[in-house]
Design an enzyme around this catalytic site. Structure first.
Site, PDB file in Angstrom:
ATOM      1  N   LYS A  14     117.932 -56.780  -9.322  1.00  0.00           N
ATOM      2  CA  LYS A  14     117.737 -55.623  -8.945  1.00  0.00           C
ATOM      3  C   LYS A  14     116.358 -55.079  -9.338  1.00  0.00           C
ATOM      4  O   LYS A  14     115.122 -54.758  -8.394  1.00  0.00           O
ATOM      5  CB  LYS A  14     118.444 -54.409  -9.591  1.00  0.00           C
ATOM      6  CG  LYS A  14     120.022 -54.655  -9.027  1.00  0.00           C
ATOM      7  CD  LYS A  14     121.002 -53.750  -9.876  1.00  0.00           C
ATOM      8  CE  LYS A  14     120.935 -53.613 -11.373  1.00  0.00           C
ATOM      9  NZ  LYS A  14     121.639 -54.662 -12.169  1.00  0.00           N
ATOM     10  N   ARG A  89     125.289 -45.389 -12.603  1.00  0.00           N
ATOM     11  CA  ARG A  89     126.263 -46.311 -13.189  1.00  0.00           C
ATOM     12  C   ARG A  89     127.801 -45.844 -13.485  1.00  0.00           C
ATOM     13  O   ARG A  89     128.351 -46.521 -14.019  1.00  0.00           O
ATOM     14  CB  ARG A  89     125.793 -47.040 -14.410  1.00  0.00           C
ATOM     15  CG  ARG A  89     124.976 -48.161 -14.200  1.00  0.00           C
ATOM     16  CD  ARG A  89     124.444 -48.207 -15.662  1.00  0.00           C
ATOM     17  NE  ARG A  89     124.172 -49.518 -16.069  1.00  0.00           N
ATOM     18  CZ  ARG A  89     123.013 -50.187 -15.987  1.00  0.00           C
ATOM     19  NH1 ARG A  89     121.940 -49.671 -15.306  1.00  0.00           N
ATOM     20  NH2 ARG A  89     122.752 -51.712 -16.538  1.00  0.00           N
ATOM     21  N   ARG A 123     116.478 -65.289 -18.696  1.00  0.00           N
ATOM     22  CA  ARG A 123     115.317 -64.419 -18.463  1.00  0.00           C
ATOM     23  C   ARG A 123     114.530 -64.075 -19.650  1.00  0.00           C
ATOM     24  O   ARG A 123     114.963 -64.166 -20.989  1.00  0.00           O
ATOM     25  CB  ARG A 123     116.002 -63.085 -18.309  1.00  0.00           C
ATOM     26  CG  ARG A 123     115.039 -62.202 -18.186  1.00  0.00           C
ATOM     27  CD  ARG A 123     115.430 -60.820 -17.523  1.00  0.00           C
ATOM     28  NE  ARG A 123     116.628 -59.976 -18.180  1.00  0.00           N
ATOM     29  CZ  ARG A 123     117.392 -59.005 -17.765  1.00  0.00           C
ATOM     30  NH1 ARG A 123     116.970 -58.561 -16.349  1.00  0.00           N
ATOM     31  NH2 ARG A 123     118.430 -58.653 -18.440  1.00  0.00           N
ATOM     32  N   ARG A 156     115.315 -60.323 -24.277  1.00  0.00           N
ATOM     33  CA  ARG A 156     115.882 -58.863 -24.440  1.00  0.00           C
ATOM     34  C   ARG A 156     117.057 -58.905 -25.451  1.00  0.00           C
ATOM     35  O   ARG A 156     117.986 -60.053 -25.226  1.00  0.00           O
ATOM     36  CB  ARG A 156     116.614 -58.235 -23.083  1.00  0.00           C
ATOM     37  CG  ARG A 156     115.600 -57.532 -22.617  1.00  0.00           C
ATOM     38  CD  ARG A 156     115.876 -56.877 -21.134  1.00  0.00           C
ATOM     39  NE  ARG A 156     117.021 -56.432 -20.905  1.00  0.00           N
ATOM     40  CZ  ARG A 156     117.412 -55.834 -19.870  1.00  0.00           C
ATOM     41  NH1 ARG A 156     116.683 -55.921 -18.794  1.00  0.00           N
ATOM     42  NH2 ARG A 156     118.440 -55.364 -19.529  1.00  0.00           N
ATOM     43  N   ARG A 167     128.430 -56.505 -21.201  1.00  0.00           N
ATOM     44  CA  ARG A 167     127.830 -55.813 -19.980  1.00  0.00           C
ATOM     45  C   ARG A 167     128.632 -55.978 -18.598  1.00  0.00           C
ATOM     46  O   ARG A 167     128.524 -55.059 -18.039  1.00  0.00           O
ATOM     47  CB  ARG A 167     126.300 -56.079 -20.042  1.00  0.00           C
ATOM     48  CG  ARG A 167     125.413 -55.734 -20.906  1.00  0.00           C
ATOM     49  CD  ARG A 167     124.197 -56.374 -21.108  1.00  0.00           C
ATOM     50  NE  ARG A 167     123.383 -56.252 -20.038  1.00  0.00           N
ATOM     51  CZ  ARG A 167     122.271 -57.060 -19.517  1.00  0.00           C
ATOM     52  NH1 ARG A 167     122.081 -58.078 -20.367  1.00  0.00           N
ATOM     53  NH2 ARG A 167     121.622 -56.741 -18.674  1.00  0.00           N
TER      54      ARG A 167
HETATM   55  P1  AP5 Z   1     116.531 -59.066 -13.127  1.00  0.00           P
HETATM   56  O1  AP5 Z   1     115.570 -58.569 -11.819  1.00  0.00           O
HETATM   57  O2  AP5 Z   1     115.805 -58.740 -14.153  1.00  0.00           O
HETATM   58  O3  AP5 Z   1     117.826 -58.460 -12.790  1.00  0.00           O
HETATM   59  P2  AP5 Z   1     118.467 -56.928 -12.802  1.00  0.00           P
HETATM   60  O4  AP5 Z   1     119.523 -56.911 -11.936  1.00  0.00           O
HETATM   61  O5  AP5 Z   1     117.448 -55.804 -12.837  1.00  0.00           O
HETATM   62  O6  AP5 Z   1     119.333 -57.123 -14.350  1.00  0.00           O
HETATM   63  P3  AP5 Z   1     119.300 -56.110 -15.648  1.00  0.00           P
HETATM   64  O7  AP5 Z   1     120.125 -57.129 -16.623  1.00  0.00           O
HETATM   65  O8  AP5 Z   1     118.084 -55.665 -16.116  1.00  0.00           O
HETATM   66  O9  AP5 Z   1     120.205 -54.922 -15.254  1.00  0.00           O
HETATM   67  P4  AP5 Z   1     121.055 -54.009 -16.000  1.00  0.00           P
HETATM   68  O10 AP5 Z   1     121.465 -53.221 -15.043  1.00  0.00           O
HETATM   69  O11 AP5 Z   1     122.009 -54.836 -16.831  1.00  0.00           O
HETATM   70  O12 AP5 Z   1     119.828 -53.684 -16.947  1.00  0.00           O
HETATM   71  P5  AP5 Z   1     119.266 -52.409 -17.200  1.00  0.00           P
HETATM   72  O13 AP5 Z   1     117.879 -52.610 -17.650  1.00  0.00           O
HETATM   73  O14 AP5 Z   1     119.326 -51.391 -15.975  1.00  0.00           O
HETATM   74  O15 AP5 Z   1     116.585 -60.541 -12.833  1.00  0.00           O
HETATM   75  C1  AP5 Z   1     117.350 -61.178 -13.938  1.00  0.00           C
HETATM   76  C2  AP5 Z   1     116.605 -62.524 -14.208  1.00  0.00           C
HETATM   77  O16 AP5 Z   1     116.856 -63.248 -12.778  1.00  0.00           O
HETATM   78  C3  AP5 Z   1     115.451 -62.561 -14.236  1.00  0.00           C
HETATM   79  O17 AP5 Z   1     114.925 -63.581 -15.293  1.00  0.00           O
HETATM   80  C4  AP5 Z   1     114.716 -62.884 -12.782  1.00  0.00           C
HETATM   81  O18 AP5 Z   1     113.342 -63.492 -12.797  1.00  0.00           O
HETATM   82  C5  AP5 Z   1     116.080 -63.788 -12.327  1.00  0.00           C
HETATM   83  N1  AP5 Z   1     116.213 -63.748 -10.783  1.00  0.00           N
HETATM   84  C6  AP5 Z   1     116.074 -62.518 -10.040  1.00  0.00           C
HETATM   85  N2  AP5 Z   1     116.373 -62.674  -8.668  1.00  0.00           N
HETATM   86  C7  AP5 Z   1     116.548 -64.102  -8.607  1.00  0.00           C
HETATM   87  C8  AP5 Z   1     117.017 -65.007  -7.762  1.00  0.00           C
HETATM   88  N3  AP5 Z   1     117.079 -64.537  -6.352  1.00  0.00           N
HETATM   89  N4  AP5 Z   1     117.317 -66.155  -7.914  1.00  0.00           N
HETATM   90  C9  AP5 Z   1     117.102 -66.687  -9.226  1.00  0.00           C
HETATM   91  N5  AP5 Z   1     116.464 -66.045 -10.179  1.00  0.00           N
HETATM   92  C10 AP5 Z   1     116.373 -64.639 -10.145  1.00  0.00           C
HETATM   93  O19 AP5 Z   1     120.031 -51.565 -18.456  1.00  0.00           O
HETATM   94  C11 AP5 Z   1     119.848 -52.022 -19.701  1.00  0.00           C
HETATM   95  C12 AP5 Z   1     120.822 -50.903 -20.445  1.00  0.00           C
HETATM   96  O20 AP5 Z   1     120.224 -49.764 -20.452  1.00  0.00           O
HETATM   97  C13 AP5 Z   1     122.309 -50.968 -20.014  1.00  0.00           C
HETATM   98  O21 AP5 Z   1     123.229 -52.003 -20.552  1.00  0.00           O
HETATM   99  C14 AP5 Z   1     122.724 -49.636 -20.774  1.00  0.00           C
HETATM  100  O22 AP5 Z   1     122.893 -49.740 -21.990  1.00  0.00           O
HETATM  101  C15 AP5 Z   1     121.344 -48.840 -20.586  1.00  0.00           C
HETATM  102  N6  AP5 Z   1     121.491 -48.147 -19.051  1.00  0.00           N
HETATM  103  C16 AP5 Z   1     120.416 -48.213 -18.152  1.00  0.00           C
HETATM  104  N7  AP5 Z   1     120.942 -47.364 -17.038  1.00  0.00           N
HETATM  105  C17 AP5 Z   1     121.901 -46.850 -17.459  1.00  0.00           C
HETATM  106  C18 AP5 Z   1     122.591 -45.770 -17.046  1.00  0.00           C
HETATM  107  N8  AP5 Z   1     122.306 -45.446 -15.713  1.00  0.00           N
HETATM  108  N9  AP5 Z   1     123.837 -45.475 -17.782  1.00  0.00           N
HETATM  109  C19 AP5 Z   1     124.193 -45.594 -18.834  1.00  0.00           C
HETATM  110  N10 AP5 Z   1     123.224 -46.515 -19.502  1.00  0.00           N
HETATM  111  C20 AP5 Z   1     122.588 -47.286 -18.786  1.00  0.00           C
END
Ligand code: AP5
Length: 216
Positions: A14, A89, A123, A156, A167
């Site tokens: 994403k 979420r 990552r 991370r 997660r």
């Molecule tokens: P990446 O693009 O980084 O994936 P992502 O979907 O953004 O994954 P995240 O782990 O960042 O999402 P998340 O929702 O768990 O974390 P967030 O930061 O929102 O890609 C992942 C890897 O794959 C990278 O290395 C990339 O290069 C690679 N890749 C991408 N596309 C690819 C492809 N097509 N092929 C191969 N490789 C590929 O949240 C973190 C924490 O914050 C949560 O756990 C929670 O504690 C808190 N939080 C955030 N938002 C909320 C909310 N709304 N409510 C409550 N808590 C929240």
């Protein structure tokens, strides 16, 4: 200007797609994960409270996250449109968003769980400029160093195996039901997000451009 959200499990891609597509569309990329990580790094009271939940792989409580996002919505660049990544979420977050800035399109990133675990374990991020790399699919030019500023890349804390398992379980229980929430509103598009970065970008772009179309 569009109001779009990317929905999907951790590691689905994403953030990677949002950063390029938001720039293409001329709208801000609003990532609650990035906003919360900035608060943790700045050691604000909110960051101190959120940090423990995040490193354990659990969701930050709704009232904190909603407060962070509504502050961001208050900045002028988000008024015409935005690309949300990582919000909503929970059902409570989705219902709150309906009253503040209803979405026009939700893109669901569909990826098999085995690929998610591979992507998250490989990552790496730059702690200075936040550029995201992947040891397998998007490696830095010099091993372990950011292409932009040469800073040493880090993993991370929530990409360690124990937190990844939490997660994925939290996602399945709390966030996955939002797929049906948005499908029922006719604004959901499902994208196969398991291909290359370019293939996925084309599919997501198509799903966004098809805002007038039906849900699937
Ligand atoms: P990446 O693009 O980084 O994936 P992502 O979907 O953004 O994954 P995240 O782990 O960042 O999402 P998340 O929702 O768990 O974390 P967030 O930061 O929102 O890609 C992942 C890897 O794959 C990278 O290395 C990339 O290069 C690679 N890749 C991408 N596309 C690819 C492809 N097509 N092929 C191969 N490789 C590929 O949240 C973190 C924490 O914050 C949560 O756990 C929670 O504690 C808190 N939080 C955030 N938002 C909320 C909310 N709304 N409510 C409550 N808590 C929240």
């Amino acid at each position: 200007m569009p109001r779009i959200a990317f929905l999907g499990p951790p590691g689905a891609g994403k953030g990677t797609q949002a950063s390029t597509l938001a720039a293409e569309l001329g709208i801000p990329h609003l990532s609650t994960g990035d906003l919360l990580r900035a608060a943790v790094a700045a050691r604000t009271p909110l960051g101190t409270e959120a940090g423990g939940y995040m490193s354990a792989g659990r969701l930050v409580p709704d009232d904190l996250v909603i407060r962070v996002l509504e502050e961001r919505f208050g900045l002028p660049d988000a008024r015409p449109g935005f690309l949300l990544d990582g919000f909503p979420r929970t059902l409570a977050q989705a219902e709150r968003l309906e009253t503040v800035a209803p979405l026009e399109r939700v893109v669901f990133f569909d990826v098999p769980e085995s690929a998610l675990v591979d992507r998250l374990s490989s990552r790496r991020v730059c702690p200075a400029c936040q550029t995201v790399y992947n040891l397998a699919s998007r490696p830095p030019r010099a091993p372990g160093r950011c292409d932009r500023d040469g800073t040493e890349l880090v993993q991370r804390p929530d990409d360690r195996p124990e937190a990844v398992a939490t997660r994925l379980a939290v996602y399945a229980e709390t966030t996955a039901p939002l797929v049906e929430f948005y499908r029922a509103r006719g604004i959901l598009r499902t994208v196969d997000a398991s291909g290359s970065l370019d293939e996925v970008r084309r599919r997501v772009r198509h799903a966004i451009d098809d805002r007038a179309g039906g849900s699937c």
